[in-house]
Design a protein around this motif. Structure first.
Motif, PDB file in Angstrom:
ATOM      1  N   MET A 159      -5.633  12.859  -4.995  1.00 41.91           N
ATOM      2  CA  MET A 159      -4.917  14.125  -4.862  1.00 41.91           C
ATOM      3  C   MET A 159      -3.980  14.114  -3.659  1.00 41.91           C
ATOM      4  O   MET A 159      -2.856  14.601  -3.741  1.00 41.91           O
ATOM      5  CB  MET A 159      -5.911  15.290  -4.774  1.00 41.91           C
ATOM      6  CG  MET A 159      -6.621  15.536  -6.092  1.00 41.91           C
ATOM      7  SD  MET A 159      -7.713  16.973  -6.093  1.00 41.91           S
ATOM      8  CE  MET A 159      -9.019  16.417  -5.012  1.00 41.91           C
ATOM      9  N   ARG A 160      -4.427  13.540  -2.561  1.00 45.16           N
ATOM     10  CA  ARG A 160      -3.571  13.481  -1.364  1.00 45.16           C
ATOM     11  C   ARG A 160      -2.325  12.639  -1.596  1.00 45.16           C
ATOM     12  O   ARG A 160      -1.288  12.872  -1.001  1.00 45.16           O
ATOM     13  CB  ARG A 160      -4.364  12.944  -0.179  1.00 45.16           C
ATOM     14  CG  ARG A 160      -5.383  13.967   0.328  1.00 45.16           C
ATOM     15  CD  ARG A 160      -6.198  13.434   1.459  1.00 45.16           C
ATOM     16  NE  ARG A 160      -5.423  13.403   2.680  1.00 45.16           N
ATOM     17  CZ  ARG A 160      -5.694  12.625   3.713  1.00 45.16           C
ATOM     18  NH1 ARG A 160      -6.729  11.822   3.686  1.00 45.16           N
ATOM     19  NH2 ARG A 160      -4.953  12.662   4.791  1.00 45.16           N
ATOM     20  N   GLY A 161      -2.436  11.639  -2.468  1.00 44.92           N
ATOM     21  CA  GLY A 161      -1.293  10.779  -2.755  1.00 44.92           C
ATOM     22  C   GLY A 161      -0.357  11.314  -3.828  1.00 44.92           C
ATOM     23  O   GLY A 161       0.677  10.712  -4.117  1.00 44.92           O
ATOM     24  N   CYS A 162      -0.694  12.431  -4.408  1.00 45.01           N
ATOM     25  CA  CYS A 162       0.094  12.991  -5.503  1.00 45.01           C
ATOM     26  C   CYS A 162       1.395  13.598  -4.972  1.00 45.01           C
ATOM     27  O   CYS A 162       1.372  14.444  -4.069  1.00 45.01           O
ATOM     28  CB  CYS A 162      -0.719  14.048  -6.247  1.00 45.01           C
ATOM     29  SG  CYS A 162       0.179  14.795  -7.613  1.00 45.01           S
ATOM     30  N   GLN A 163       2.509  13.181  -5.564  1.00 46.72           N
ATOM     31  CA  GLN A 163       3.826  13.679  -5.149  1.00 46.72           C
ATOM     32  C   GLN A 163       4.255  14.930  -5.910  1.00 46.72           C
ATOM     33  O   GLN A 163       5.300  15.501  -5.604  1.00 46.72           O
ATOM     34  CB  GLN A 163       4.870  12.578  -5.360  1.00 46.72           C
ATOM     35  CG  GLN A 163       4.586  11.307  -4.572  1.00 46.72           C
ATOM     36  CD  GLN A 163       4.551  11.561  -3.078  1.00 46.72           C
ATOM     37  OE1 GLN A 163       5.472  12.169  -2.528  1.00 46.72           O
ATOM     38  NE2 GLN A 163       3.489  11.123  -2.419  1.00 46.72           N
ATOM     39  N   THR A 164       3.487  15.348  -6.894  1.00 42.77           N
ATOM     40  CA  THR A 164       3.899  16.486  -7.717  1.00 42.77           C
ATOM     41  C   THR A 164       3.111  17.763  -7.425  1.00 42.77           C
ATOM     42  O   THR A 164       3.192  18.722  -8.185  1.00 42.77           O
ATOM     43  CB  THR A 164       3.784  16.135  -9.221  1.00 42.77           C
ATOM     44  OG1 THR A 164       2.433  15.788  -9.521  1.00 42.77           O
ATOM     45  CG2 THR A 164       4.719  14.995  -9.589  1.00 42.77           C
ATOM     46  N   LEU A 165       2.374  17.771  -6.326  1.00 45.80           N
ATOM     47  CA  LEU A 165       1.693  19.003  -5.934  1.00 45.80           C
ATOM     48  C   LEU A 165       2.724  20.022  -5.465  1.00 45.80           C
ATOM     49  O   LEU A 165       3.692  19.673  -4.776  1.00 45.80           O
ATOM     50  CB  LEU A 165       0.704  18.748  -4.802  1.00 45.80           C
ATOM     51  CG  LEU A 165      -0.518  17.893  -5.117  1.00 45.80           C
ATOM     52  CD1 LEU A 165      -1.305  17.613  -3.838  1.00 45.80           C
ATOM     53  CD2 LEU A 165      -1.401  18.558  -6.152  1.00 45.80           C
ATOM     54  N   THR A 166       2.516  21.265  -5.816  1.00 45.49           N
ATOM     55  CA  THR A 166       3.346  22.337  -5.280  1.00 45.49           C
ATOM     56  C   THR A 166       2.898  22.585  -3.835  1.00 45.49           C
ATOM     57  O   THR A 166       1.844  22.087  -3.418  1.00 45.49           O
ATOM     58  CB  THR A 166       3.173  23.625  -6.109  1.00 45.49           C
ATOM     59  OG1 THR A 166       1.824  24.075  -5.969  1.00 45.49           O
ATOM     60  CG2 THR A 166       3.523  23.398  -7.577  1.00 45.49           C
ATOM     61  N   PRO A 167       3.643  23.358  -3.053  1.00 48.21           N
ATOM     62  CA  PRO A 167       3.159  23.694  -1.705  1.00 48.21           C
ATOM     63  C   PRO A 167       1.772  24.347  -1.730  1.00 48.21           C
ATOM     64  O   PRO A 167       0.915  24.035  -0.908  1.00 48.21           O
ATOM     65  CB  PRO A 167       4.227  24.651  -1.167  1.00 48.21           C
ATOM     66  CG  PRO A 167       5.480  24.221  -1.879  1.00 48.21           C
ATOM     67  CD  PRO A 167       5.019  23.833  -3.272  1.00 48.21           C
ATOM     68  N   VAL A 168       1.548  25.232  -2.695  1.00 50.92           N
ATOM     69  CA  VAL A 168       0.227  25.853  -2.826  1.00 50.92           C
ATOM     70  C   VAL A 168      -0.798  24.786  -3.212  1.00 50.92           C
ATOM     71  O   VAL A 168      -1.925  24.772  -2.705  1.00 50.92           O
ATOM     72  CB  VAL A 168       0.255  26.997  -3.872  1.00 50.92           C
ATOM     73  CG1 VAL A 168      -1.144  27.513  -4.163  1.00 50.92           C
ATOM     74  CG2 VAL A 168       1.145  28.131  -3.392  1.00 50.92           C
TER      75      VAL A 168
END
Length: 163
Positions: A100-109
């Motif tokens: 999850m920390r490496g995911c580039q598609t997370l929104t700011p939330v």
């Protein structure tokens, strides 16, 4: 008793589904992932491939179940099973958090949500003694609740409560 009649099975199922519902409701207003490609990742607990949104859901469910089980672990009737479930749940946290920390598609939330999940997962990991080098136990659910919970219609051949 059958696994479906086991009080712990029923409790886990209720907490599991309620937690999904809470997160689904939250995401109506604040999506956590913006991934139009639907990239998949290997779930640390099952080895199945899931989207980042599903990985977030699974980790959130397991964090909530972890705290629920921590509150129950000294219950004489269920203590051994609860401790096994806690180890199973906690075993996947390091890998899930790293993904999850490496995911580039997370929104700011979504990024804030992952940071919060990480904090709570670390709290649980400090309280659950795992063997050194543990990486997702991947224990079939029927090892916890018996073989009759198999083939319950969940896509990965395990009931919904084991995300």
């Amino acid at each position: 008793t059958t696994p479906e009649a086991d009080p712990l099975f029923v409790q886990e199922s209720i907490v599991h589904e309620a937690t999904h519902t809470i997160l689904d409701s939250f995401q109506v207003l604040d999506p956590l992932v913006d991934d139009k490609e639907h990239t998949t990742y290997e779930m640390p607990w099952s080895g199945n491939r899931r989207t980042m949104e599903e990985l977030l859901h699974g980790t959130y469910v397991y964090v909530m179940l972890g705290f629920y089980f921590m509150a129950m672990k000294d219950n004489v009737d269920a203590s051994e099973l609860v401790k096994k479930r806690l180890k199973y749940i906690a075993s996947g946290f390091p890998e899930a958090i790293a993904l999850m920390r490496g995911c580039q598609t997370l929104t700011p939330v979504g990024s804030r949500f992952v940071a919060s999940l990480e904090t709570h997962a670390e709290t649980l990991l400090r309280q659950v003694a795992l063997p050194a080098g543990t990486r997702g136990y991947r224990i079939p659910v029927d090892r916890f609740y018996g073989s009759s919970v198999r083939n319950a219609g969940h896509p990965d051949d395990t009931p919904n409560f084991t995300t």
